[in-house]
Design a protein around this motif. Structure first.
Motif, short mmCIF file in Angstrom:
data_model
loop_
_atom_site.label_atom_id
_atom_site.label_comp_id
_atom_site.label_asym_id
_atom_site.label_seq_id
_atom_site.Cartn_x
_atom_site.Cartn_y
_atom_site.Cartn_z
N GLY A 113 0.80 -1.23 0.00
CA GLY A 113 0.00 0.00 0.00
C GLY A 113 0.82 1.27 0.00
O GLY A 113 0.25 2.37 -0.01
N TRP A 114 2.15 1.15 -0.02
CA TRP A 114 2.99 2.34 0.06
C TRP A 114 2.91 3.16 -1.22
O TRP A 114 2.91 2.62 -2.33
CB TRP A 114 4.45 1.96 0.34
N LEU A 115 2.84 4.47 -1.07
CA LEU A 115 2.74 5.39 -2.20
C LEU A 115 4.05 6.11 -2.48
O LEU A 115 4.53 6.12 -3.60
CB LEU A 115 1.63 6.43 -1.93
N ARG A 116 4.64 6.71 -1.44
CA ARG A 116 5.84 7.53 -1.64
C ARG A 116 6.29 8.12 -0.30
O ARG A 116 5.57 8.06 0.70
CB ARG A 116 5.54 8.69 -2.60
N ILE A 117 7.45 8.71 -0.30
CA ILE A 117 7.86 9.60 0.79
C ILE A 117 7.14 10.91 0.55
O ILE A 117 7.26 11.51 -0.52
CB ILE A 117 9.38 9.78 0.83
N GLN A 118 6.39 11.37 1.53
CA GLN A 118 5.54 12.55 1.37
C GLN A 118 6.18 13.82 1.92
O GLN A 118 5.98 14.91 1.38
CB GLN A 118 4.20 12.32 2.08
N GLU A 119 6.92 13.70 3.01
CA GLU A 119 7.53 14.86 3.66
C GLU A 119 8.96 14.56 4.07
O GLU A 119 9.26 13.45 4.50
CB GLU A 119 6.74 15.28 4.91
N ILE A 120 9.82 15.56 3.95
CA ILE A 120 11.19 15.47 4.45
C ILE A 120 11.46 16.73 5.26
O ILE A 120 11.41 17.85 4.72
CB ILE A 120 12.20 15.36 3.30
N GLY A 121 11.72 16.56 6.53
CA GLY A 121 12.01 17.70 7.38
C GLY A 121 13.42 18.23 7.14
O GLY A 121 14.39 17.47 7.10
N MET A 122 13.53 19.55 6.99
CA MET A 122 14.83 20.20 6.79
C MET A 122 14.98 21.38 7.74
O MET A 122 14.56 22.49 7.42
CB MET A 122 15.00 20.65 5.34
N PRO A 123 15.55 21.16 8.90
CA PRO A 123 15.81 22.28 9.81
C PRO A 123 16.89 23.20 9.23
O PRO A 123 17.88 22.74 8.65
CB PRO A 123 16.32 21.59 11.08
N VAL A 124 16.68 24.50 9.38
CA VAL A 124 17.61 25.49 8.84
C VAL A 124 17.71 26.68 9.80
O VAL A 124 16.80 26.92 10.59
CB VAL A 124 17.15 26.00 7.45
N PRO A 125 18.81 27.43 9.74
CA PRO A 125 18.91 28.61 10.60
C PRO A 125 17.91 29.70 10.24
O PRO A 125 17.45 30.44 11.11
CB PRO A 125 20.35 29.09 10.35
#
Length: 221
Positions: free
Chosen positions: A123-135
């Motif tokens: 049932g997997w579709l995709r990676i939906q979100e990727i967190g990117m912490p930045v200054p």
């Protein structure tokens, strides 16, 4: 924004491999002594071994009929994180479907989102979100402007950047990741993005956005 490959690091390679293949049930596509790669629908997730622990947030999209079974597996093996009201199953304000959060063996905050779509294996579709912490969220969003985004900035500490197929979650370094009080930290991230057909930038071929001081590389194909 279609995420083709997400590459991150882990200090618990064998534990992470066991979890993502046996509990999360993502097919293993490749491995060697220092890394392994699993497939989530149209996306690949690669973990490389690191001497130091790392901390990320990312989210997976899953077809709605498979969401409950995934929830039960995670609840049994890892436990689920709760919101301030004590709820384990939540509803996404942005994506509208059900969502759960949990910590994997490395301690990453992982999210699973339910969508009304047909999925691949499991049932997997995709990676939906990727967190990117930045200054500086606004400054980093400006560097990404060539990619285009359907979302406006919510604040000077948080912004979705992308479209319904996938977003980079830009947060100010140190801001807490929902639904915890754990501060977002910067660790190496390599992302390969596939542009949608018809996007103007695709005509000029692959290009890369690099932020070496953060350890971030975004390659657009």
């Amino acid at each position: 924004m279609n995420f083709h490959v997400l590459s991150v690091v882990t200090s618990k390679l064998s534990d992470m491999k066991r979890f993502y293949t046996e509990v999360f049930r993502l097919p293993l596509t490749s491995e060697d002594s220092a890394s392994f790669t699993v497939k989530a629908g149209s996306s690949l997730l690669r973990f490389s071994e690191s001497a130091e622990p790392a901390f990320y947030h990312y989210a997976f999209a899953i077809a709605k009929p498979h969401f409950e079974a995934c929830l039960q597996r995670i609840k049994k093996h890892q436990g689920l994180l709760r919101d301030r009201d004590g709820e384990e199953r939540m509803t996404s304000v942005i994506w509208k479907g059900s969502q759960i959060y949990f910590e994997d063996p490395e301690g990453n905050i992982v999210e699973v989102l339910s969508f009304e779509e047909e999925g691949a294996e499991g049932g997997w579709l995709r990676i939906q979100e990727i967190g990117m912490p930045v200054p500086d969220v606004a400054a980093f969003a400006e560097k990404l402007s060539v990619l285009g985004s359907e979302f406006e900035a919510e604040s000077d500490t948080f912004r979705f950047f992308g479209d319904r197929r996938g977003v980079l979650v830009l947060v100010k370094q140190g801001r807490s990741w929902f639904p915890t009080n754990r501060p977002a930290a910067i660790h190496p991230i390599i992302v390969e993005v596939e542009q949608r057909s018809g996007e103007s930038e695709g005509e000029r071929g692959p290009f890369t956005i690099e932020q070496p001081e953060l350890g971030y590389t975004i390659t657009v194909r």
